[in-house]
Design an enzyme around this catalytic site. Structure first.
Site, short mmCIF file in Angstrom:
data_model
loop_
_atom_site.label_atom_id
_atom_site.label_comp_id
_atom_site.label_asym_id
_atom_site.label_seq_id
_atom_site.Cartn_x
_atom_site.Cartn_y
_atom_site.Cartn_z
N CYS A 155 79.19 30.95 26.78
CA CYS A 155 79.91 31.05 28.05
C CYS A 155 79.97 32.45 28.63
CB CYS A 155 81.33 30.50 27.89
SG CYS A 155 81.36 28.78 27.35
N CYS A 173 86.15 34.04 26.47
CA CYS A 173 85.78 33.59 25.13
C CYS A 173 84.40 32.94 25.21
CB CYS A 173 86.79 32.60 24.59
SG CYS A 173 86.95 31.10 25.62
#
Length: 471
Positions: A135, A455
């Site tokens: 991500c 994250c």
């Protein structure tokens, strides 16, 4: 770890009631909130190039399986690049390098950066490569661009990211693949017939892309549910935060604040001009949804999780000297950044907690200096768990080797134009959206410093400090 967190963090400063109050207060705070005038030093360093964000754009982020469903990843990436070219007017041969992030690779375009660049009309003399870091893939693309410029290799780099979840690669089973490869090598009819005869019904079962961590065999949603439980984050807190995200995103969209979105004419369909996942609901409706991962008692649902999204983003990053020489007015300086990694089982989604104090120390700043926060919202539970960890001296001392907590971002400064829960999360493209949003919010709100944090799968994370360009 989970049991220790349950007992210790429930008594941390950010309680369930306070978290809901923070969310409610932010809803009543205007997104036009003006940052208090402060006399702050610039983060420019002697002998180090100033590197600037000139412009950032993205396609509308759409729910997978909707209007983009018949396209391919490079189509979206090309649209973002063309939008960037149109908005900046930069000559195509003035770009020295292109870097793109992507997570689930389309096998026909393994280097999607190159294919999209050629499709967008960039010079075939401009190198391009693709990076992947879950991500934070486009964050990695941007910091790769920063590195190329800082090293004197380039003056102007385009970075971006793309994700296309409407058509993910689905493979034959391994046994079937081995049989097919052997068939291709078989030299006689008998050998081919023998191989064909070895095929069993079970061989025809397809393999979907992995949605679980290889190291732990756990899905990210399951991990988010466990993390929320470990930090004592209630279902109410998660639904409240998700509702906040959608409500603020809707307000930003209606107010014309999402100016990074560029329209995209989908072949054979209408022009898409806005994100389609922004859907403010009610707490009553959200409460009806069943747990999506840990059943029947989990707290993570479809309503408080980010959704599968198609979309692409692109940013133009330059040395300040080159940008000014070409007549551009940069939006922001890209300053210090860090990458972190930690235990992928119990701390998979705690990247912001670990990255934030490191990047602040690197920049010589504190939480009080930050005017704008943009954190990636993978799950509402993940956000609330990070906020609780950041507000806990015990967590800082026990797991991070720090004397004190870094502190909790004020909610009136936090993701005030919505976030990944509402705007969408194309895995490879979100990082550029975060950085561009910080630049735009700093301009709108009169702040000087912004902080991006995210994250990523594998227990990794990223944070970057962004400084507003003098207006």
């Amino acid at each position: 770890m989970a049991s220790m967190l349950m007992t210790s963090l429930r008594s941390s400063p950010l309680t369930s009631v306070q978290a809901v109050q923070f969310a409610a207060r932010s809803l009543s705070t205007s997104v036009h909130l003006q940052a208090q005038a402060k006399s702050k030093k610039s983060l420019a360093k002697p002998g180090v190039k100033n590197i600037v964000l000139v412009e950032g754009v993205r396609t509308p982020f759409l729910l997978s399986g909707t209007t983009y469903s018949d396209l391919m990843p490079h189509d979206l990436a090309r649209a973002a690049l063309q939008g960037l070219l149109k908005r900046t007017g930069i000559p195509k041969d003035a770009v020295d390098y292109i870097v793109y992030g992507a997570v689930i690779q389309e096998v026909k375009t393994s280097n999607v950066a190159r294919e999209a660049a050629l499709g967008a009309g960039f010079s075939d003399k401009t190198p391009a490569h693709t990076v992947t870091m879950a991500c934070i893939s486009s964050n990695q693309a941007m910091t790769t661009a920063v590195g190329l410029i800082a090293a004197g290799q380039c003056d102007a780099v385009v970075a971006g990211g793309v994700e296309f979840m409407s058509d993910v690669p689905i493979r034959h089973s391994r046994k079937m693949r081995k049989t097919m490869l052997s068939l291709n090598k078989a030299k006689t009819l008998g050998a081919r017939l023998s191989l064909l005869g070895s095929i069993r019904l079970a061989h025809l079962a397809p393999e979907l892309p992995a949605v679980a961590e290889l190291s732990t065999a756990e899905t990210m949603g399951h991990s988010a549910d466990r993390l929320a439980a470990a930090f004592g984050v209630s279902r109410l807190e998660q639904d409240e935060f998700a509702l906040r995200s959608h409500t603020l995103a809707k307000k930003a969209q209606d107010g014309g604040l999402l100016s990074d979105v560029v329209g995209f004419e989908v072949p054979g369909k209408d022009i898409v001009s806005k994100d389609n996942g922004i859907r403010p609901s009610t707490m009553e409706q959200m409460a009806k949804l069943k747990p999506a991962f840990v059943k029947p008692h989990g707290t993570v649902t479809a309503a408080n999780s980010s959704f599968l999204t198609d979309g692409a983003s692109a940013v133009l990053i330059m040395s300040e000297e080159k940008a000014l020489a070409m007549g551009y007015k940069p939006k922001a300086y890209l300053r210090d950044f860090v990458y972190v990694s930690q235990d992928p089982k119990d701390q998979l989604l705690l990247g912001p907690t670990y990255a934030t104090p490191k990047v602040l120390e690197k920049s010589g700043l504190t939480m009080d200096d930050i005017d704008v926060f943009e954190f990636h919202e993978a799950f509402a539970g993940q956000i609330m768990a990070n906020l609780k960890a950041m507000g806990s001296d015990w967590f800082a001392q026990t797991y991070m080797g720090r004397k004190t907590k870094v502190g909790v971002p004020p909610m009136e400064k936090f993701n005030t134009w919505g976030g990944s829960l509402s705007l969408g999360h194309p895995f490879g493209a979100t990082g550029c959206r975060l950085v561009t949003t910080v630049a735009h919010r700093l301009q709108k709100e009169g702040g000087q410093y912004g902080l991006v944090a995210a994250c990523a799968a594998g227990g990794q994370g990223h944070a970057m400090v962004i400084e507003a360009y003098p207006q």
